[in-house]
Design an enzyme around this catalytic site. Sequence first.
Site, PDB file in Angstrom:
ATOM      1  N   HIS A   1      -2.547   2.519  -4.792  1.00 20.45           N
ATOM      2  CA  HIS A   1      -3.678   3.077  -5.858  1.00 20.45           C
ATOM      3  C   HIS A   1      -2.384   3.329  -7.139  1.00 20.45           C
ATOM      4  CE1 HIS A   1      -6.902   4.439  -7.793  1.00 20.45           C
ATOM      5  NE2 HIS A   1      -7.519   5.759  -7.141  1.00 20.45           N
TER       6      HIS A   1
ATOM      7  N   HIS B   1      -6.236  -7.116  -6.993  1.00 21.64           N
ATOM      8  CA  HIS B   1      -7.267  -5.785  -6.430  1.00 21.64           C
ATOM      9  C   HIS B   1      -8.523  -6.091  -6.036  1.00 21.64           C
ATOM     10  CE1 HIS B   1      -9.731  -3.394  -8.920  1.00 21.64           C
ATOM     11  NE2 HIS B   1      -8.994  -2.492  -9.301  1.00 21.64           N
TER      12      HIS B   1
ATOM     13  N   ASP C   1      -0.748  -1.905 -13.338  1.00 22.41           N
ATOM     14  CA  ASP C   1      -0.259  -0.366 -12.842  1.00 22.41           C
ATOM     15  C   ASP C   1       1.198  -1.913 -13.536  1.00 22.41           C
ATOM     16  OD1 ASP C   1      -2.215   0.228 -10.440  1.00 22.41           O
ATOM     17  OD2 ASP C   1      -0.854   1.428 -12.257  1.00 22.41           O
TER      18      ASP C   1
HETATM   19  C1  SDX Z   1      -5.045   0.643  -8.422  1.00 21.44           C
HETATM   20  O1  SDX Z   1      -9.943  -0.458  -7.075  1.00 21.44           O
HETATM   21  C2  SDX Z   1      -9.892  -0.058  -8.490  1.00 21.44           C
HETATM   22  O2  SDX Z   1     -10.133   0.433  -9.162  1.00 21.44           O
HETATM   23  C3  SDX Z   1      -7.848   0.955  -8.685  1.00 21.44           C
HETATM   24  C4  SDX Z   1      -8.177   0.624  -9.679  1.00 21.44           C
HETATM   25  C5  SDX Z   1      -7.912   1.813 -10.698  1.00 21.44           C
HETATM   26  O3  SDX Z   1      -7.794   2.002 -11.768  1.00 21.44           O
HETATM   27  O4  SDX Z   1      -9.214   3.048 -10.244  1.00 21.44           O
HETATM   28  O5  SDX Z   1      -7.749  -0.488 -10.495  1.00 21.44           O
HETATM   29  C6  SDX Z   1      -5.745   1.449 -10.220  1.00 21.44           C
HETATM   30  O6  SDX Z   1      -5.227   1.132  -7.362  1.00 21.44           O
HETATM   31  C7  SDX Z   1      -4.697  -0.380  -9.130  1.00 21.44           C
HETATM   32  C8  SDX Z   1      -3.612  -1.479  -7.779  1.00 21.44           C
HETATM   33  C9  SDX Z   1      -2.515  -0.938  -7.450  1.00 21.44           C
HETATM   34  N1  SDX Z   1      -2.606  -0.986  -6.210  1.00 21.44           N
HETATM   35  C10 SDX Z   1      -1.007  -2.111  -6.424  1.00 21.44           C
HETATM   36  O7  SDX Z   1      -0.897  -2.442  -6.817  1.00 21.44           O
HETATM   37  C11 SDX Z   1      -0.502  -1.641  -5.185  1.00 21.44           C
HETATM   38  C12 SDX Z   1      -0.413  -3.613  -4.361  1.00 21.44           C
HETATM   39  N2  SDX Z   1      -1.553  -4.241  -4.398  1.00 21.44           N
HETATM   40  C13 SDX Z   1      -2.669  -5.000  -2.856  1.00 21.44           C
HETATM   41  O8  SDX Z   1      -1.449  -3.603  -2.383  1.00 21.44           O
HETATM   42  C14 SDX Z   1      -3.650  -4.096  -3.179  1.00 21.44           C
HETATM   43  O9  SDX Z   1      -4.083  -5.661  -3.803  1.00 21.44           O
HETATM   44  C15 SDX Z   1      -5.281  -3.860  -3.508  1.00 21.44           C
HETATM   45  C16 SDX Z   1      -4.880  -2.396  -2.416  1.00 21.44           C
HETATM   46  C17 SDX Z   1      -4.696  -3.040  -4.879  1.00 21.44           C
HETATM   47  C18 SDX Z   1      -6.173  -4.836  -3.349  1.00 21.44           C
HETATM   48  O10 SDX Z   1      -6.853  -5.092  -1.890  1.00 21.44           O
HETATM   49  P1  SDX Z   1      -7.336  -5.576  -1.182  1.00 21.44           P
HETATM   50  O11 SDX Z   1      -8.672  -5.592  -2.336  1.00 21.44           O
HETATM   51  O12 SDX Z   1      -8.186  -4.870   0.293  1.00 21.44           O
HETATM   52  O13 SDX Z   1      -6.201  -6.526  -0.795  1.00 21.44           O
HETATM   53  P2  SDX Z   1      -6.297  -6.713   0.706  1.00 21.44           P
HETATM   54  O14 SDX Z   1      -4.901  -6.072   1.195  1.00 21.44           O
HETATM   55  O15 SDX Z   1      -6.940  -7.177   1.522  1.00 21.44           O
HETATM   56  O16 SDX Z   1      -4.987  -8.707  -0.139  1.00 21.44           O
HETATM   57  C19 SDX Z   1      -6.439 -10.213   0.599  1.00 21.44           C
HETATM   58  C20 SDX Z   1      -5.076 -10.551   0.769  1.00 21.44           C
HETATM   59  C21 SDX Z   1      -4.110  -9.822   1.897  1.00 21.44           C
HETATM   60  O17 SDX Z   1      -2.828 -11.513   2.641  1.00 21.44           O
HETATM   61  P3  SDX Z   1      -3.853 -12.438   3.437  1.00 21.44           P
HETATM   62  O18 SDX Z   1      -3.919 -10.994   4.286  1.00 21.44           O
HETATM   63  O19 SDX Z   1      -5.324 -12.403   2.794  1.00 21.44           O
HETATM   64  O20 SDX Z   1      -2.931 -13.027   3.945  1.00 21.44           O
HETATM   65  O21 SDX Z   1      -3.735 -10.862  -0.954  1.00 21.44           O
HETATM   66  C22 SDX Z   1      -2.548  -9.783   0.195  1.00 21.44           C
HETATM   67  C23 SDX Z   1      -2.616  -9.589   1.125  1.00 21.44           C
HETATM   68  O22 SDX Z   1      -1.802  -9.722   1.729  1.00 21.44           O
HETATM   69  N3  SDX Z   1      -2.380  -9.364  -0.923  1.00 21.44           N
HETATM   70  C24 SDX Z   1      -0.927  -9.342  -1.337  1.00 21.44           C
HETATM   71  C25 SDX Z   1      -0.660  -8.234  -2.124  1.00 21.44           C
HETATM   72  N4  SDX Z   1      -2.868  -7.721  -3.195  1.00 21.44           N
HETATM   73  C26 SDX Z   1      -3.426  -8.709  -1.604  1.00 21.44           C
HETATM   74  N5  SDX Z   1      -0.331 -10.059  -0.721  1.00 21.44           N
HETATM   75  C27 SDX Z   1       1.102  -9.889  -1.823  1.00 21.44           C
HETATM   76  N6  SDX Z   1       1.237  -9.246  -2.802  1.00 21.44           N
HETATM   77  C28 SDX Z   1      -0.048  -8.006  -3.160  1.00 21.44           C
HETATM   78  N7  SDX Z   1       0.750  -6.896  -3.338  1.00 21.44           N
END
Ligand code: SDX
Length: 428
Positions: free
Chosen positions: A267, A307, A363
């Site tokens: 997050h 996201h 981010d």
């Molecule tokens: C913020 O909610 C909000 O609004 C948050 C925010 C706010 O203003 O409050 O916008 C701020 O928290 C932004 C997000 C910051 N976090 C990151 O940048 C960390 C990296 N991102 C991920 O961890 C992820 O994308 C999330 C946590 C942001 C979202 O996760 P989800 O929606 O639960 O998606 P998921 O983990 O189920 O991913 C779906 C697929 C998966 O692959 P498969 O299992 O389908 O093979 O996408 C992949 C994930 O492995 N994936 C990524 C990835 N993010 C998702 N693969 C590589 N790198 C990534 N960053």
Amino acid sequence: MPETLTITDNRTGKTYEVPIKDGTIRATDLRQIKFDELDFGLMTYDPAFMNTAACRSSITFIDGDRGILEYRGIPIEQLAEKSTYLETAYLLLNGELPTQSQLDEWTFNVTHHTILNEKLKLVLDAFRYNAHPMGKFISMISALGTMYPEAKNIFDYDNRQKQIQRIVAKVITIAAFGYRHMVGMPYAYPDNDLSYSENFLNMIFKTTETKYKPHPALAKALDVLLILHADHEQNCSTSTMRVVGSSHVDPYSALAAAAAALYGPLHGGANEEVIRMLTEIGSKDNVPAFIKKVKAGEGVKLMGFGHRVYKNYDPRAKIIKQVAYEVFEVTGKNPLLDIALELERIALEDEYFVKRKLYPNVDFYSGLIYQAMKFPMDMFPVLFAIGRTSGWLAQWQEMLLDADQKISRPRQIFTGSPRRDYKPISQR
Ligand code: SDX
């Protein structure tokens, strides 16, 4: 066509009509669906709330597919260009942009509440110099709340507004004092002649000059970043603010919990992880190998990408990218920018990311700016928390005044042991 759902329970052959409102059905309407009289009734199972609306809100609207973000209906792009953080905070909290007199009063009140009770410095002194600033921020917010026991009167409008003003005002002082404690510098006190963002830079970077003069471009850039981070509907930390606030605890305790949620690397902690990732990659030439590691599913994520809601480019990331160039005009280009741009270029073309609709989020570029402005990485999530404070408070207040809301208490699917007797230790 009736706005209803007809559900047939094939276990009993019974049919049920469930009303549809605002694109949802009430989960409690499913409880009538039982296979016999002893049955508790159907529930929904939605870990991480992937498809559950927990509230009705008029504060922030996001369209994840079209990459749209609006605060109280106003596009984020217009607020970033034309507003200030304090004006945007007023909008989030009150629902309308302020008139000049309202803005003057709000600005006066926030400006004149930035000073902390001196006892709070003793709280900071209890930390080791290298304690993470977010740990200090969370503790200081909670400690701050103990200074105002009247904050528990959350349904008294005037008292609630006073606490909201105090929290918005004091988070910059708490953040700055936490930074000065970390670098071993004497605390620099607020300067009421400065704007909100200028004052924060003053308390962070002032040294021996009698009056700190913030660079206007950097103060403006910081103010835009605070606007972009101010609210984002029901994200993890805001949901935490609402859940903790639903027990009717004071806003300081709820906000400390929200900040704790934001601290997580998935997050608000992601902006710090992005810089660590770019630093580890080291050069543009190493980007393909890093992307390969991410795609290999070895648990390596492209931090700052992806996201839960945006399945398009995060509109905030677009604006932050523009702000980055303006900041680099003053500070010199952050050498990690080229690595970030190459990562983005490759990722946006690569099937792995395209298929999963992974785009840069808020981010991805913000850390490059903070680093160029000489903030240490540990401070990045604290900067996020400062901006999000007005959103957390606006959402908390909306929850309190929502007749639909009550104390949050989800159900569970029990998967544990059936009833059994206690076994004496001699028999285990
Ligand atoms: C913020 O909610 C909000 O609004 C948050 C925010 C706010 O203003 O409050 O916008 C701020 O928290 C932004 C997000 C910051 N976090 C990151 O940048 C960390 C990296 N991102 C991920 O961890 C992820 O994308 C999330 C946590 C942001 C979202 O996760 P989800 O929606 O639960 O998606 P998921 O983990 O189920 O991913 C779906 C697929 C998966 O692959 P498969 O299992 O389908 O093979 O996408 C992949 C994930 O492995 N994936 C990524 C990835 N993010 C998702 N693969 C590589 N790198 C990534 N960053």
